[in-house]
Design a protein around this motif. Structure first.
Motif, PDB file in Angstrom:
ATOM      1  N   ARG A 276      15.402   4.215   3.957  1.00 41.63           N
ATOM      2  CA  ARG A 276      14.149   3.776   4.551  1.00 41.63           C
ATOM      3  C   ARG A 276      13.671   2.524   3.833  1.00 41.63           C
ATOM      4  O   ARG A 276      14.107   2.228   2.723  1.00 41.63           O
ATOM      5  N   ALA A 277      12.755   1.791   4.456  1.00 39.69           N
ATOM      6  CA  ALA A 277      12.281   0.538   3.872  1.00 39.69           C
ATOM      7  C   ALA A 277      11.509   0.816   2.599  1.00 39.69           C
ATOM      8  O   ALA A 277      10.617   1.655   2.569  1.00 39.69           O
ATOM      9  N   ALA A 278      11.825   0.133   1.527  1.00 40.15           N
ATOM     10  CA  ALA A 278      11.153   0.353   0.254  1.00 40.15           C
ATOM     11  C   ALA A 278       9.928  -0.526   0.138  1.00 40.15           C
ATOM     12  O   ALA A 278       9.718  -1.445   0.909  1.00 40.15           O
ATOM     13  N   SER A 279       9.108  -0.229  -0.874  1.00 37.42           N
ATOM     14  CA  SER A 279       7.931  -1.042  -1.132  1.00 37.42           C
ATOM     15  C   SER A 279       8.320  -2.248  -1.969  1.00 37.42           C
ATOM     16  O   SER A 279       9.329  -2.239  -2.667  1.00 37.42           O
ATOM     17  N   ILE A 280       7.508  -3.282  -1.912  1.00 43.44           N
ATOM     18  CA  ILE A 280       7.765  -4.522  -2.637  1.00 43.44           C
ATOM     19  C   ILE A 280       6.595  -4.770  -3.565  1.00 43.44           C
ATOM     20  O   ILE A 280       5.446  -4.839  -3.130  1.00 43.44           O
ATOM     21  N   GLY A 285      -0.847  -6.667  -5.749  1.00 40.97           N
ATOM     22  CA  GLY A 285      -0.765  -5.464  -4.950  1.00 40.97           C
ATOM     23  C   GLY A 285       0.674  -5.069  -4.704  1.00 40.97           C
ATOM     24  O   GLY A 285       1.607  -5.637  -5.286  1.00 40.97           O
ATOM     25  N   THR A 286       0.862  -4.085  -3.865  1.00 40.11           N
ATOM     26  CA  THR A 286       2.189  -3.585  -3.512  1.00 40.11           C
ATOM     27  C   THR A 286       2.338  -3.591  -2.007  1.00 40.11           C
ATOM     28  O   THR A 286       1.472  -3.082  -1.295  1.00 40.11           O
ATOM     29  N   ARG A 287       3.422  -4.173  -1.535  1.00 43.69           N
ATOM     30  CA  ARG A 287       3.692  -4.173  -0.104  1.00 43.69           C
ATOM     31  C   ARG A 287       4.498  -2.941   0.277  1.00 43.69           C
ATOM     32  O   ARG A 287       5.501  -2.618  -0.370  1.00 43.69           O
TER      33      ARG A 287
END
Length: 584
Positions: A276-280, A285-287
């Protein structure tokens, strides 16, 4: 017109990049638009992230020099980059409404830019030439051009009621010019009026007026970005994202898109998160990804969670709050002692066990002798209590929590505060595995996240002051908050991880108009948390929100309160049950 003839009229573009660097400190890339597939359609400037495209040759009928025109276009696009918001979702807007909202947004950012540099008004003024000429049939193009001038020039007079209404609503909203939602709200109303006037709008022939303004493609969130000749501009968009990653952090904060400190492509994101798409991670902040149920996939790095400091309140408020919940506090403290001591638990009245439950066996003999049906549960089992779970209490702090409880002078926010203070105070002996966080949102790039008490932080006067400073505002982008909280819990070393969510209704946000969109995203976020080993449970403060809460968290993973004042007590009971604590 053949290509060789076009080339003879091409001119070298002025140095718009240096102009915008001097104006706002922006780092942008200015390029010439590709040749038009349809020479009969007027060309307009274009922008996408930090890439600007300008016509390579002068446009017919445009006053002034080509250099002045290019500088006017660059200044206008820079106003969008400086004062614009994240792209508008199309939603259910009609083409005429999209054009009107774009026109109002053009005027809004120009007004804000002119407040900083009044000379910009003089730069743009020569291109606003339309007059209120009488015509047998009103056309949308002429009305839009007249409205554009009315919003730009306060001295302009127009007798058309639709134009006058647009100017009146725009000027009345002067205090809201910093909010892009003003453009959408007024544009929707004017679009409805235009439909009632039976004025036709042909989106295929529409060209933005005045000519220095861009084609509005950079204002809207489309599934695919296309050029006027139908070719994909995905490569240009990717180039724009690469340029944007090098933009100054201050400039990106103005645009609501923080500078990334780590850029992950989609495939790397999926590999890092098990498909699944991970956070950046970003500097401010955090995307996080967001699930789009229409296309059935996650958009990587689509939302930004910004962790914000919490203003302190009076710490003495905690003790005053707890005095009214003494029974629930006493029971929870007894459970905390059991959690800390890891003592044996006797589970009684079982159908199968390792020894006989004598009181239950005696009761069965008496029942049989008296002719009553005996209870077959006559066994007991001894087991050791499991380690307490890491608990994260996540509070929905949207504006709706400022509503008053029926028949009282207390708000839902005060109720949530009392419940969290009771939980934190009662579990002080095992508070190392307890965190209390909250969230609210203002669009996908502004999901505020607040840590009132974090893991491994002592529950002291400072933590009490942070709890006392709790306040509610804005909207509820639940999915992003669930992802952020779930990843925080996943980093704990405990065997069990529990995310307890307190919310009053369905997810919502200012930039989303499809009620199903954020609901399915929150469902996907809860599913992803389960894959991380995090159990999510919801306490719903709205008894009418059963359908949405059930869809997000699943059967058996939610509880709806019919008596809101019981929240502190109910929160205690839920923690005891979910922690598998049995009081003897």
């Amino acid at each position: 017109m053949n290509s060789s003839h076009c080339e003879t009229h091409q001119q070298e573009l002025p140095d718009g990049a240096s102009f915008l660097r001097a104006l706002w400190g922006f780092e942008v890339r200015v390029r010439a638009l590709p040749a038009a597939a349809n020479e009969y359609m007027p060309r307009r400037p274009r922008f996408m992230t930090s890439n600007l495209w300008l016509p390579a040759s002068p446009l017919s009928g445009v006053p002034g020099s080509f250099n002045d025109y290019c500088f006017a276009a660059c200044a206008h696009i820079s106003a969008h980059l400086r004062f614009g918001a994240p792209r508008f979702p199309i939603g259910s807007l009609k083409p005429a409404q999209i054009a009107i909202v774009s026109l109002l947004e053009d005027a809004r950012v120009e007004r804000l830019a002119s407040a900083h540099y009044p000379g910009l008004q003089r730069l743009w003024a020569p291109y606003h030439e339309h007059e209120p000429r009488a015509a047998p049939v009103k056309t949308s193009s002429s009305l839009f051009a007249r409205l554009a001038r009315a919003l730009h020039d306060d001295s302009y007079v127009d007798d058309d009621s639709w134009v006058k209404k647009g100017r009146q609503l725009f000027l009345q909203g002067r205090a809201e010019w910093h909010d892009a939602n003003l453009s959408r709200r007024i544009g929707s109303a004017l679009g409805n009026d235009l439909g009632q006037m039976r004025v036709q709008f042909n989106s295929k022939e529409y060209a933005v007026q005045p000519a220095y303004r861009d084609d509005n493609g950079g204002l809207w969130q489309f599934e695919r970005e296309q050029s006027e000749d139908g070719t994909q501009l995905e490569a240009e968009a990717e180039a724009g994202r690469r340029v944007e990653s090098d933009m100054p952090a201050a400039q990106q904060r103005e645009r609501g898109e923080p500078k990334t400190s780590q850029v992950l492509d989609a495939s790397a994101s999926e590999r890092a998160s098990g498909g699944r798409a991970a956070s950046i991670e970003v500097h401010s902040g955090t995307r996080h990804p967001e699930w789009d149920y229409v296309i059935q996939r996650e958009r990587p790095g689509f939302c930004t969670v910004l962790e914000r400091p919490v203003a302190d309140g009076p710490a003495a408020r905690v003790m005053a709050t707890l005095s009214g919940n003494a029974p629930a506090r006493k029971r929870l403290e007894r459970a905390a002692l059991q959690l800390a001591n890891r003592r044996q638990l006797r589970v009684r009245r079982l159908l199968d066990g390792d020894r006989l439950d004598l009181p239950a066996a005696v009761a069965t003999i008496v029942a049989r002798a008296s002719g009553a049906p005996p209870d077959p549960r006559v066994y007991r089992r001894v087991r050791f209590q499991r380690d307490p779970p890491s608990l994260l209490l996540l509070l929905d702090l949207s504006e709706s929590l400022n509503a008053f409880l029926p028949g009282t002078r207390s708000t839902l926010l005060e109720l949530a505060y009392r419940a969290s203070a009771l939980l934190a105070t009662s579990l002080a002996s095992v508070a190392g595995d307890l965190a209390i966080h909250g969230f609210s949102s203002n669009g996908r790039h502004d999901v505020g996240y607040y840590r009132f008490k974090d893991f491994d932080q002592p529950y002291d006067d400072r933590a009490c002051a942070r709890l006392a400073g709790m306040h509610a505002h804005l909207s509820t982008r639940l999915g992003s908050a669930l992802r952020h909280a779930g990843q925080t819990l996943a980093r704990r070393s405990s065997a069990r991880k529990l995310l307890l969510v307190v919310t009053d209704g369905e997810p919502s946000d200012i930039d989303v108009h499809d009620p199903k969109y954020l609901l399915f995203d929150a469902k996907q976020a809860a599913f992803c948390n389960r894959r991380l080993g995090v159990t999510s449970f919801c306490i719903g403060l709205d008894p009418n929100a059963k359908e949405s809460v059930q869809r997000i968290f699943g059967d058996g993973n939610y509880s709806l309160l019919d008596q809101l004042e019981r929240l502190p007590e109910r929160l205690t009971q839920l923690y005891l049950r979910l922690s598998s604590v049995t009081l003897s």
